[in-house]
Design an enzyme around this catalytic site. Structure first.
Site, PDB file in Angstrom:
ATOM      1  N   GLU A 590       3.398  24.915  78.562  1.00 16.00           N
ATOM      2  CA  GLU A 590       4.737  25.359  78.195  1.00 16.00           C
ATOM      3  C   GLU A 590       5.826  24.575  78.920  1.00 16.00           C
ATOM      4  O   GLU A 590       6.909  24.346  78.391  1.00 16.00           O
ATOM      5  CB  GLU A 590       4.898  26.853  78.503  1.00 16.00           C
ATOM      6  CG  GLU A 590       6.226  27.462  78.090  1.00 16.00           C
ATOM      7  CD  GLU A 590       6.426  27.475  76.582  1.00 16.00           C
ATOM      8  OE1 GLU A 590       7.366  26.820  76.104  1.00 16.00           O
ATOM      9  OE2 GLU A 590       5.642  28.134  75.895  1.00 16.00           O
ATOM     10  N   GLY A 649      20.516  14.883  93.500  1.00 16.36           N
ATOM     11  CA  GLY A 649      19.087  14.880  93.240  1.00 16.36           C
ATOM     12  C   GLY A 649      18.722  15.199  91.809  1.00 16.36           C
ATOM     13  O   GLY A 649      17.572  15.535  91.514  1.00 16.36           O
ATOM     14  N   ASP A 663      11.889   9.604  78.844  1.00 14.29           N
ATOM     15  CA  ASP A 663      11.459  10.973  79.151  1.00 14.29           C
ATOM     16  C   ASP A 663      11.825  11.913  78.007  1.00 14.29           C
ATOM     17  O   ASP A 663      11.028  12.771  77.608  1.00 14.29           O
ATOM     18  CB  ASP A 663      12.109  11.445  80.453  1.00 14.29           C
ATOM     19  CG  ASP A 663      11.654  12.844  80.844  1.00 14.29           C
ATOM     20  OD1 ASP A 663      10.449  13.031  81.103  1.00 14.29           O
ATOM     21  OD2 ASP A 663      12.505  13.759  80.863  1.00 14.29           O
ATOM     22  N   LYS A 667       9.192  14.102  75.428  1.00 17.21           N
ATOM     23  CA  LYS A 667       9.322  15.527  75.125  1.00 17.21           C
ATOM     24  C   LYS A 667       9.448  15.753  73.618  1.00 17.21           C
ATOM     25  O   LYS A 667       8.879  16.706  73.070  1.00 17.21           O
ATOM     26  CB  LYS A 667      10.534  16.105  75.863  1.00 17.21           C
ATOM     27  CG  LYS A 667      10.377  16.111  77.380  1.00 17.21           C
ATOM     28  CD  LYS A 667      11.652  16.564  78.074  1.00 17.21           C
ATOM     29  CE  LYS A 667      11.488  16.554  79.591  1.00 17.21           C
ATOM     30  NZ  LYS A 667      12.732  16.940  80.293  1.00 17.21           N
TER      31      LYS A 667
END
Length: 805
Positions: A590, A649, A663, A667
């Protein structure tokens, strides 16, 4: 020996004290060895507090003082309370003179309530030919100097208690003060709210009593407060853990610490009604209860502290500063609620701590208040917390709807990760209606789950902490025992057949073995005959995913926050699922998209149910969400916003890993494959946000040239229509009933008032378009990144598999 305790209402003038005396006499007539512990009589404690407050404000308290003295001597005119009266009067005069008093002074004054109670009861019993003596617990109960809520010094107190009662054999009936103690200097302290119950439990432990009987004004512990809910039912039996649970959420009959001493010596506790002493009451012991106890508890005298400020948006460490400050001031926190961006934080504390909390927080956040980063720190009063204990969130829907139908506004709502306790904050005026509404709606062998955790970094470490803090409650509530038998890092593995504990990090550093590979964990599981095996991958390793098949073949279900396995070639993707099917194992992931958001599960459910999903698009990256949410609305350069994201960060050390779009593409590919599409990563159209001139070189080179990003992004921003904002989105569309869809990752301009345009902070948002819903997408939005939410999502997958074992 039995320890018998009587509460304040049981000692009130008239029927209360007479019934208490009759009960004590009955024990003595039957030669039952007892020690009696007393609270202050009636409303004495509140009366003493009122006197102190009036004296502090310079108000006339003479009438209240006369009333208190008259009340105290009414049951026994001959009893000598002059010492207590004199101390109270002199102290009040000093408070009136100084117009102030300390917690130390308050403890001294409040202690007089218990001292007067024991003197009075002992004197009456003496007059009735029962040899009794008032016993001052300050002679043996020793605490620290935390006035108002002192902490017991266990070793000293136990030794002194044993010596005291050995030196004075129980030839007489001891009538002992509850609630009060003394520090090592002999200064009076008190044990906090309902501290007499705690005193009783400590005495029982130290004297190794056979049983504790707590006489109060009700028949026992109920499914709700019978004064609020006429239909409340008595809970006849509880074990210690269940009692602790009830106490934690507001059951006022017991002290929050009063169960532990009894549990340590396995001393049962019976709660009886002074006014109906022959009722069975509630019996608390170590017995195991196979049914779920349901109860509705209410906490009053609380308030919400609410902190708001647009300047807190996305700030790291705000929670740590808030809760650290309150910890330093010994302020306990109850229900917590906050937005994912930390722009607003609300939490429940005792009303008596509200002023202290606000002052402490105003000091801690003085700079932010001055800079208007924090708009307000407010106490919202006249509220109460209602906790439904033993109720899962699924079963609460009817109760929730009933609250809505009764026009009861819910200010805050919170439920545990296990979903077995639900806390609601409502206006105090609505409490009785709400409790009755909820109450009307609601009236084994543990299964071992053996877990191997691969990856002990930020997500892995957070997950382990969550498992350790929750495993006892999961065992109790779900009859599932979570046993983490392996923690594997890149070079070492910690193996323990009985499961790791809170010292796992130290054990890993000093006793872990060098890891030879996954087979080492498999062999250990086989050697110990472990069943119900689950492997959790919290790494970012491209090689570890090659071991998934081996784990499945050796009996492991899989859980992963690692996206690699789901974005390899479609052939590899299908091969793993074939092995899972062949071995009847589950693979949950998940957190691969949206961290802790219920996205993949929602899409899978819609697809499996036959719903035609026509499009999925959204902001997939928390890092890029933060960058473009801020850049779109602030008059700052793109490089300065990016620099902020780096400093907070939010990005990878080399931010090009975020800006290149890979990235987001991974997804998007994972969601496409949930719809049984056969797309490959290479087929995704990805808009790289890095100009070609900046794509090469080292991270340091790139960071030194960030200002070169300003001109192109300034142009992109200025080319937008009015009231539009920039969003970097993944978009899956086309004919999704075919083998492949169209996958695009682009920077787009959207209306500010659209769902995508309104996303804030570093949140993610996903729009799921379906044939049934037409142009109105299903929207899932929230924190889409972060170790805590990712670990919590992994934990959720763990429980899903565990419950179906």
């Amino acid at each position: 020996m039995k320890i018998i305790k009587f509460g304040g209402k049981s000692l009130a003038n008239g029927k209360g004290i007479e019934q208490t005396l009759a009960i004590i006499q009955d024990y003595t007539q039957h030669k039952t060895p007892i020690v009696v512990v007393l609270s202050a009589r009636g409303n004495t404690t509140n009366q003493l507090l009122k006197l102190l407050h009036k004296a502090q404000k310079g108000l006339d308290y003479s009438e209240d003082w006369t009333a208190l003295k008259s009340y105290q001597i009414a049951p026994a005119v001959a009893v000598d309370l002059s010492t207590e009266f004199d101390l109270i009067q002199r102290t009040l005069q000093g408070v009136a003179l100084l117009q102030d008093y300390s917690p130390k002074v308050q403890d001294l004054i409040l202690a007089q309530g218990e001292l007067m109670a024991t003197k009075t009861v002992a004197a009456i019993l003496q007059a009735r030919s029962i040899d009794s003596q008032a016993v001052d617990s300050r002679q043996f109960l020793t605490t620290d100097s935390q006035f108002g809520n002192a902490q017991i010094q266990e070793t000293i107190s136990e030794a002194k208690t044993i010596v005291f009662f050995q030196q004075k054999p129980l030839s007489y009936l001891p009538i002992v003060t509850g609630f009060i103690a003394a520090n090592e200097s002999g200064t009076t302290t008190t044990l906090g709210r309902n501290g007499s119950n705690y005193s009783t439990a400590l005495l029982a432990k130290y004297l190794q009593a056979d049983e504790v009987i707590n006489y109060t004004h009700v028949n026992g512990i109920y499914t709700a407060n019978p004064e609020q809910v006429p239909d409340a039912r008595i809970i006849e039996k509880l074990n210690y853990q269940e009692a602790n649970e009830l106490v934690s959420f507001g059951a006022s009959i017991l002290h929050a610490r009063s169960i532990v001493p009894l549990m340590e010596r396995n001393i049962p506790l019976r709660i009886l009604n002074t006014f109906s002493p022959h009722s069975q009451g509630t019996y608390i012991s170590q017995y195991t209860n196979n049914s779920t106890i349901k109860s509705v508890a209410v906490q009053k005298s609380v308030c919400i502290i609410n902190i708001e400020g647009k300047g807190l948006l996305g700030q790291i460490g705000i929670d740590a500063r808030i809760f650290g400050t309150l910890h330093l001031h010994n302020i306990n926190i109850g229900v917590i609620s906050q937005g994912s961006s930390e722009q607003s934080v609300g939490f429940v504390i005792d009303i008596q701590d509200s002023q202290k909390a606000i002052q402490a927080l105003e000091i801690e956040f003085g700079k932010e208040i001055k800079n208007k980063a924090i708009n307000s720190i407010l106490a919202i009063k006249d509220i109460a917390v209602i906790t439904v204990i033993g109720q899962n969130i699924q079963g609460f829907s009817e109760s929730y709807q009933s609250l809505i139908n009764n026009n009861i506004d819910i200010l805050l709502v919170n439920n545990t990760i296990h979903g077995n306790n639900i806390s609601l904050v409502v206006a105090e005026k609505d409490v009785n209606k709400a409790v009755n509404s909820i109450h009307s709606q609601i009236f084994g062998v543990a299964k071992n789950i053996n877990i191997a955790v691969f990856g002990k970094g930020t997500v892995g470490g957070t997950l382990l902490a969550q498992i350790l803090s929750s495993k006892a409650q999961i065992l109790k509530r779900k009859e599932i025992k979570l046993n983490v038998f392996a923690i594997a890092g890149s070079q070492k593995v910690l193996l323990n057949k009985n499961g790791i504990d809170d010292n796992w990090q130290q054990q890993y550093n000093h006793t872990a073995e060098s890891i030879d590979g996954v087979q080492q964990v498999i062999d250990f599981a086989k050697a110990n005959h472990f069943e119900n095996l689950i492997a959790i991958d919290n790494t970012a390793s491209t090689t570890f995913v090659q071991d998934y098949s081996t784990l499945v073949q050796n009996g492991f279900d899989l859980i992963s926050s690692n996206k690699i396995a789901n974005t390899e070639s479609y052939a590899s993707y299908q091969a793993l699922r074939q092995i899972l099917k062949q071995h009847n194992k589950k693979y949950l992931y998940e957190t691969n998209v949206g961290a802790g958001l219920p996205l993949i599960d929602t899409i899978k459910l819609l697809h499996d149910s036959g719903e035609n999903i026509t499009r999925i698009r959204g902001v997939f990256s928390g890092s890029l969400s933060y960058i473009f949410n801020h850049y779109s609305v602030q008059e700052q350069s793109f490089s300065s916003i990016l620099q902020e994201a780096i400093q907070k960060g939010f990005t990878e050390p080399d931010p090009r890993e975020d800006l290149c779009g890979n990235d987001v593409a991974r997804k998007l590919l994972i969601l496409a494959r949930e719809l049984d599409l056969e797309n490959e990563f290479e087929e995704i159209s990805i808009q790289n946000l890095i100009p070609e001139s900046l794509r090469g070189g080292t991270a340091a080179d790139f960071l030194a040239r960030l200002e070169e990003l300003n001109a192109p992004y300034r142009q992109i921003k200025s080319d937008q229509d009015e009231e539009h904002v920039l969003r970097y989105i993944g978009d899956l569309h086309g004919d999704l009933q075919q083998n492949k869809g169209i996958l695009e990752v682009n920077l787009v301009s959207v209306p500010k008032k659209s769902a995508l345009g309104q996303v804030k902070g570093s949140d993610s948002i996903f729009e799921i378009y379906t044939k049934s819903y037409g142009d109105n997408p299903i929207v899932i939005q929230g924190a889409g990144a972060g170790a805590a939410v990712t670990a919590r999502g992994v934990f959720g997958d763990l429980l899903r598999i565990a419950e179906k074992k």
